[in-house]
Scaffold this motif. Structure first.
Motif, PDB file in Angstrom:
ATOM      1  N   TRP A 137      22.062  -2.919  -2.451  1.00  0.00           N
ATOM      2  CA  TRP A 137      20.908  -3.479  -3.155  1.00  0.00           C
ATOM      3  C   TRP A 137      21.384  -4.580  -4.100  1.00  0.00           C
ATOM      4  O   TRP A 137      22.389  -4.401  -4.805  1.00  0.00           O
ATOM      5  CB  TRP A 137      20.183  -2.390  -3.938  1.00  0.00           C
ATOM      6  CG  TRP A 137      19.470  -1.438  -3.029  1.00  0.00           C
ATOM      7  CD1 TRP A 137      19.981  -0.338  -2.437  1.00  0.00           C
ATOM      8  CD2 TRP A 137      18.117  -1.544  -2.596  1.00  0.00           C
ATOM      9  NE1 TRP A 137      19.035   0.267  -1.653  1.00  0.00           N
ATOM     10  CE2 TRP A 137      17.871  -0.445  -1.739  1.00  0.00           C
ATOM     11  CE3 TRP A 137      17.085  -2.441  -2.853  1.00  0.00           C
ATOM     12  CZ2 TRP A 137      16.643  -0.245  -1.129  1.00  0.00           C
ATOM     13  CZ3 TRP A 137      15.855  -2.236  -2.253  1.00  0.00           C
ATOM     14  CH2 TRP A 137      15.635  -1.153  -1.400  1.00  0.00           C
ATOM     15  N   PRO A 138      20.696  -5.717  -4.153  1.00  0.00           N
ATOM     16  CA  PRO A 138      21.146  -6.839  -4.996  1.00  0.00           C
ATOM     17  C   PRO A 138      21.284  -6.464  -6.469  1.00  0.00           C
ATOM     18  O   PRO A 138      22.067  -7.059  -7.190  1.00  0.00           O
ATOM     19  CB  PRO A 138      20.038  -7.891  -4.795  1.00  0.00           C
ATOM     20  CG  PRO A 138      19.405  -7.535  -3.486  1.00  0.00           C
ATOM     21  CD  PRO A 138      19.490  -6.047  -3.381  1.00  0.00           C
ATOM     22  N   PRO A 193      26.508  -6.519   5.611  1.00  0.00           N
ATOM     23  CA  PRO A 193      25.465  -7.386   5.042  1.00  0.00           C
ATOM     24  C   PRO A 193      24.141  -6.629   4.878  1.00  0.00           C
ATOM     25  O   PRO A 193      23.735  -5.867   5.757  1.00  0.00           O
ATOM     26  CB  PRO A 193      25.340  -8.504   6.081  1.00  0.00           C
ATOM     27  CG  PRO A 193      26.633  -8.492   6.827  1.00  0.00           C
ATOM     28  CD  PRO A 193      27.092  -7.063   6.856  1.00  0.00           C
ATOM     29  N   LEU A 194      23.498  -6.827   3.741  1.00  0.00           N
ATOM     30  CA  LEU A 194      22.182  -6.263   3.438  1.00  0.00           C
ATOM     31  C   LEU A 194      22.166  -4.734   3.355  1.00  0.00           C
ATOM     32  O   LEU A 194      21.109  -4.109   3.413  1.00  0.00           O
ATOM     33  CB  LEU A 194      21.133  -6.717   4.474  1.00  0.00           C
ATOM     34  CG  LEU A 194      20.883  -8.226   4.575  1.00  0.00           C
ATOM     35  CD1 LEU A 194      19.826  -8.509   5.640  1.00  0.00           C
ATOM     36  CD2 LEU A 194      20.451  -8.799   3.237  1.00  0.00           C
ATOM     37  N   SER A 195      23.340  -4.131   3.196  1.00  0.00           N
ATOM     38  CA  SER A 195      23.353  -2.682   3.033  1.00  0.00           C
ATOM     39  C   SER A 195      23.234  -2.297   1.558  1.00  0.00           C
ATOM     40  O   SER A 195      22.600  -1.295   1.221  1.00  0.00           O
ATOM     41  CB  SER A 195      24.634  -2.079   3.619  1.00  0.00           C
ATOM     42  OG  SER A 195      25.770  -2.570   2.945  1.00  0.00           O
ATOM     43  N   THR A 199      19.102   2.022   2.699  1.00  0.00           N
ATOM     44  CA  THR A 199      19.743   0.738   2.407  1.00  0.00           C
ATOM     45  C   THR A 199      18.701  -0.370   2.262  1.00  0.00           C
ATOM     46  O   THR A 199      17.541  -0.219   2.608  1.00  0.00           O
ATOM     47  CB  THR A 199      20.729   0.371   3.521  1.00  0.00           C
ATOM     48  OG1 THR A 199      20.022   0.340   4.773  1.00  0.00           O
ATOM     49  CG2 THR A 199      21.858   1.389   3.599  1.00  0.00           C
ATOM     50  N   PHE A 200      19.174  -1.478   1.744  1.00  0.00           N
ATOM     51  CA  PHE A 200      18.310  -2.642   1.515  1.00  0.00           C
ATOM     52  C   PHE A 200      17.674  -3.127   2.819  1.00  0.00           C
ATOM     53  O   PHE A 200      16.471  -3.413   2.872  1.00  0.00           O
ATOM     54  CB  PHE A 200      19.143  -3.752   0.879  1.00  0.00           C
ATOM     55  CG  PHE A 200      18.372  -4.977   0.492  1.00  0.00           C
ATOM     56  CD1 PHE A 200      17.352  -4.904  -0.453  1.00  0.00           C
ATOM     57  CD2 PHE A 200      18.673  -6.210   1.041  1.00  0.00           C
ATOM     58  CE1 PHE A 200      16.642  -6.039  -0.830  1.00  0.00           C
ATOM     59  CE2 PHE A 200      17.981  -7.362   0.672  1.00  0.00           C
ATOM     60  CZ  PHE A 200      16.967  -7.269  -0.268  1.00  0.00           C
ATOM     61  N   LEU A 201      18.473  -3.208   3.899  1.00  0.00           N
ATOM     62  CA  LEU A 201      17.953  -3.677   5.183  1.00  0.00           C
ATOM     63  C   LEU A 201      16.857  -2.765   5.710  1.00  0.00           C
ATOM     64  O   LEU A 201      15.824  -3.239   6.209  1.00  0.00           O
ATOM     65  CB  LEU A 201      19.094  -3.767   6.202  1.00  0.00           C
ATOM     66  CG  LEU A 201      18.692  -4.174   7.619  1.00  0.00           C
ATOM     67  CD1 LEU A 201      18.074  -5.564   7.632  1.00  0.00           C
ATOM     68  CD2 LEU A 201      19.884  -4.109   8.569  1.00  0.00           C
ATOM     69  N   LEU A 259      13.695  -3.454   3.905  1.00  0.00           N
ATOM     70  CA  LEU A 259      13.103  -4.735   4.319  1.00  0.00           C
ATOM     71  C   LEU A 259      12.276  -4.544   5.586  1.00  0.00           C
ATOM     72  O   LEU A 259      11.162  -5.075   5.708  1.00  0.00           O
ATOM     73  CB  LEU A 259      14.212  -5.765   4.559  1.00  0.00           C
ATOM     74  CG  LEU A 259      14.839  -6.420   3.331  1.00  0.00           C
ATOM     75  CD1 LEU A 259      16.007  -7.301   3.744  1.00  0.00           C
ATOM     76  CD2 LEU A 259      13.803  -7.230   2.557  1.00  0.00           C
ATOM     77  N   TYR A 287      24.332   1.560   7.939  1.00  0.00           N
ATOM     78  CA  TYR A 287      23.021   1.497   7.278  1.00  0.00           C
ATOM     79  C   TYR A 287      22.330   2.869   7.169  1.00  0.00           C
ATOM     80  O   TYR A 287      22.089   3.372   6.081  1.00  0.00           O
ATOM     81  CB  TYR A 287      22.106   0.508   8.014  1.00  0.00           C
ATOM     82  CG  TYR A 287      22.609  -0.913   7.972  1.00  0.00           C
ATOM     83  CD1 TYR A 287      22.377  -1.727   6.867  1.00  0.00           C
ATOM     84  CD2 TYR A 287      23.354  -1.432   9.027  1.00  0.00           C
ATOM     85  CE1 TYR A 287      22.853  -3.037   6.813  1.00  0.00           C
ATOM     86  CE2 TYR A 287      23.841  -2.733   8.984  1.00  0.00           C
ATOM     87  CZ  TYR A 287      23.580  -3.525   7.873  1.00  0.00           C
ATOM     88  OH  TYR A 287      24.064  -4.806   7.825  1.00  0.00           O
ATOM     89  N   LEU A 299      11.667  -3.792  -4.765  1.00  0.00           N
ATOM     90  CA  LEU A 299      11.682  -4.719  -3.631  1.00  0.00           C
ATOM     91  C   LEU A 299      10.264  -5.031  -3.165  1.00  0.00           C
ATOM     92  O   LEU A 299       9.891  -6.205  -2.991  1.00  0.00           O
ATOM     93  CB  LEU A 299      12.487  -4.110  -2.477  1.00  0.00           C
ATOM     94  CG  LEU A 299      12.443  -4.872  -1.150  1.00  0.00           C
ATOM     95  CD1 LEU A 299      13.078  -6.241  -1.296  1.00  0.00           C
ATOM     96  CD2 LEU A 299      13.128  -4.073  -0.053  1.00  0.00           C
TER      97      LEU A 299
END
Length: 625
Positions: free
Chosen positions: A8-9, A4-6, A173-175, A178, A154, A97
């Motif tokens: 990018w959307p 999860p959240l690794s 990664t996305f996480l 963030l 991650y 982001l």
């Protein structure tokens, strides 16, 4: 399964991801066109800040890959290869982001539009919150990301880049980004909440944050060790590129954001940090860097191709060159740089790679294609080439290979001028045309009985004609000079001379389906070729692919072996890992350890020898791929 959240959307959107800036741009344009003043001013600020952050990364990329300035300051000598470039292709995802999160913050807190331009208290508060909150928060979060599950799913992506680069700073990664938003946002949000915020504070902090991140990942040591000698305490408050590079090689150490103080407090400070930094910084002023075994002396082709250098746009240099629309506005800048390089008149190192333990470099003579055909420029060009050869000889290079126009017959006799002028050269001067001829000849089917050859009396044309006539192939040699034709014909064995035929018009080839083009031909001249003709070529620039009922070969080239390391840029229009045959010819010359110069006329007897040597060392013809 992806953690999860690794991911990018928007990772599947490709270049269309930049449309996510659309709402911000639309608001700014609407206010600008239809309203008296720009409302939601922070939409404009966010776009400007994103552009500024991208520019900071780009400038650091240009600096760190400007090898002729930084080669003695590099921490890891390896080059960034194609695999790393591809992994880091979307390094700027974090900018999107941060822009979206900043836009959401503006919607929640509309009072941000009322921030003053300047408030000195805000900078003091910001610095305090950064040191007391952001630095320790990042330190502990970073340590947790190096443990088990978090690292595997991650943080390992960031560490997959073996050679740090400014773009590596954004490759995560996305996480992780963030969390980095929180790290950046707390000092700014805290200062604004206390009533001390300002527009200049936001611009300054974000820019400084990115600047320091790029500095740490630059792989080029820029902090003088004398600073820490005079102010020892400073080494705990400012990290260096060397300090951060150690984190990528010894991952259990040096976790800090920008301040090694927290590594010292957490007992994770690498003991070699200051010693290695002092060594690299001290050696940066010397010229004791590793000497290349082989140098390819290239030149510019035109203004747009000059922007294909790795220190301009890394991603653009990593794919075969083609004229792109986004480059057109930059042509005036390229023209100015061309004039500066022309005035500077110094040969530049632009790229390098390792092949089986041998360091190969590409140097560029600051001259462009059209300049080689200006009579008044020839002396100056030869002087630059001669200086490059003497420099290579002085530092201990074994082989220097001349690119297309640098070995022009009218310019210096295919390199003969320099060898005759400096008979004691230790460096071997190579024009590489022997392998170029071998590549072209091995592309011609064995059952061909007749070929049409333009540029027939050039170095390559002569060698190709003599080689083919020995194979009992009839060669129609297009030339108006009977004297030059007869001179070549006399070089052929007596029983093969009748296979060389002089022709003076293109009409003579209207029944020949194998054309070897060594002189540029117009679409009208191509029209004489019968349908189904294949055009082999060794002409620069390549001829236009005018005939749809014919096929066109590429310029002679070879693919480097698979074990080449550090190669991250394409050679002009060549594919990844492919170099011009004259470049490959120099590589073979060096790998074989041959001690003769390869200049002037091509030795036809050596064509097969050079070809077999190239295959032995793992070089492969592109046409067989």
């Amino acid at each position: 399964m992806v953690a999860p959240l690794s991911a990018w959307p928007w990772e599947n959107l490709g270049v269309f991801k930049y449309l996510l800036y659309g709402p911000l741009a639309a608001k700014v344009l609407y206010s600008w066109i239809y309203e008296d003043s720009i409302k939601d001013l922070w939409c404009l600020h966010i776009l400007v800040i994103c552009a500024l952050r991208g520019l900071i990364h780009q400038l650091w990329n240009s600096y760190s890959t400007t090898l002729f300035l930084t080669r003695n300051r590099r921490i890891k000598q390896e080059g960034v290869d194609f695999k790393q470039i591809d992994r880091e292709w979307d390094w700027d995802n974090f900018l999107i982001l941060h822009a979206l999160l900043a836009y959401m913050a503006c919607l929640i807190f509309p009072s941000l539009d009322d921030l003053p331009l300047w408030n000195p208290k805000g900078f003091i508060t910001l610095l305090f919150l950064h040191v007391t909150v952001s630095e320790p928060l990042y330190y502990w979060a970073h340590r947790y990301f190096h443990e088990g599950y978090l690292f595997t799913h991650y943080h390992s992506l960031h560490h997959s880049s073996s050679v740090t680069h400014p773009y590596t700073a954004g490759h995560a990664t996305f996480l992780e980004h963030l969390i980095l938003c929180v790290v950046i946002g707390i000092p700014m949000a805290g200062s604004i909440t206390m009533g001390y915020g300002s527009t200049s504070m936001v611009y300054g902090y974000v820019s400084a944050f990115d600047f320091l991140r790029c500095l740490g990942h630059s792989n080029v040591e820029v902090v003088p060790h004398e600073v820490f000698n005079k102010l020892p305490f400073l080494k705990y408050f400012l990290y260096t590129p060397t300090y951060h590079s150690l984190h990528h090689t010894e991952m259990g150490t040096n976790f800090c954001l920008f301040m090694p103080l927290f590594d010292a407090m957490g007992n994770t400070l690498n003991r070699n940090s200051w010693h290695l930094h002092k060594k690299i910084s001290s050696d940066s002023g010397t010229k004791n860097g590793r000497v290349p075994d082989f140098v390819f002396l290239a030149h510019g082709v035109d203004l747009t191709s000059s922007m294909h250098a790795p220190f301009v746009f890394r991603s653009f240099a990593s794919v075969p060159f083609s004229t792109r629309i986004f480059l057109l506005p930059l042509l005036p800048v390229a023209f100015l740089v061309m004039l500066i390089m022309w005035a500077w008149s110094k040969t530049f190192l632009i790229s390098f790679y390792n092949l089986r333990g041998h360091l190969h470099q590409t140097w560029v003579v600051p001259r462009f294609g059209f300049q080689y055909f200006l009579p008044f420029a020839m002396e100056g060009i030869n002087k630059r080439i001669e200086e490059a050869i003497l420099r290579a000889d002085r530092i201990g290079v074994k082989v220097i290979s001349l690119a297309a126009l640098n070995k022009n017959e009218a310019l210096n006799g295919g390199g003969t001028l320099f060898v005759e002028k400096h008979p004691d050269l230790k460096v071997r001067v190579v024009h590489g045309n022997t392998l170029t001829a071998a590549v072209i000849l091995n592309e011609i089917p064995k059952d061909v009985e007749e070929v049409f050859l333009t540029g027939a009396t050039s170095k390559l044309g002569r060698a190709i004609a003599l080689y083919l006539c020995r194979r009992r192939v009839r060669v129609l040699m297009l030339t108006l000079s009977t004297e030059r034709f007869q001179k070549i014909q006399r070089e052929a064995p007596a029983d093969c001379q009748n296979y060389l035929v002089q022709v003076t018009k293109y009409q003579a080839a209207q029944n020949c389906k194998t054309w070897i083009v060594g002189k540029w031909i117009t679409p009208r001249q191509q029209s004489w070729a019968p349908s189904g003709t294949h055009f082999h070529q060794f002409v620069v620039p390549p001829i236009l692919a005018f005939r749809r009922d014919c096929t066109y070969g590429d310029l002679a080239a070879m693919r480097l072996p698979d074990d080449v390391e550090g190669l991250g840029s394409c050679e002009y229009t060549m594919e990844r890992g492919v170099v011009h045959a004259c470049h490959a010819g120099g590589v073979v010359h060096q790998l074989e350890g041959w001690t003769h110069h390869e200049v002037g006329a091509i030795d036809v007897d050596r064509i097969d020898i050079v070809w077999k040597a190239a295959l032995k060392h793992g070089l492969r013809p592109v046409s067989s791929m």
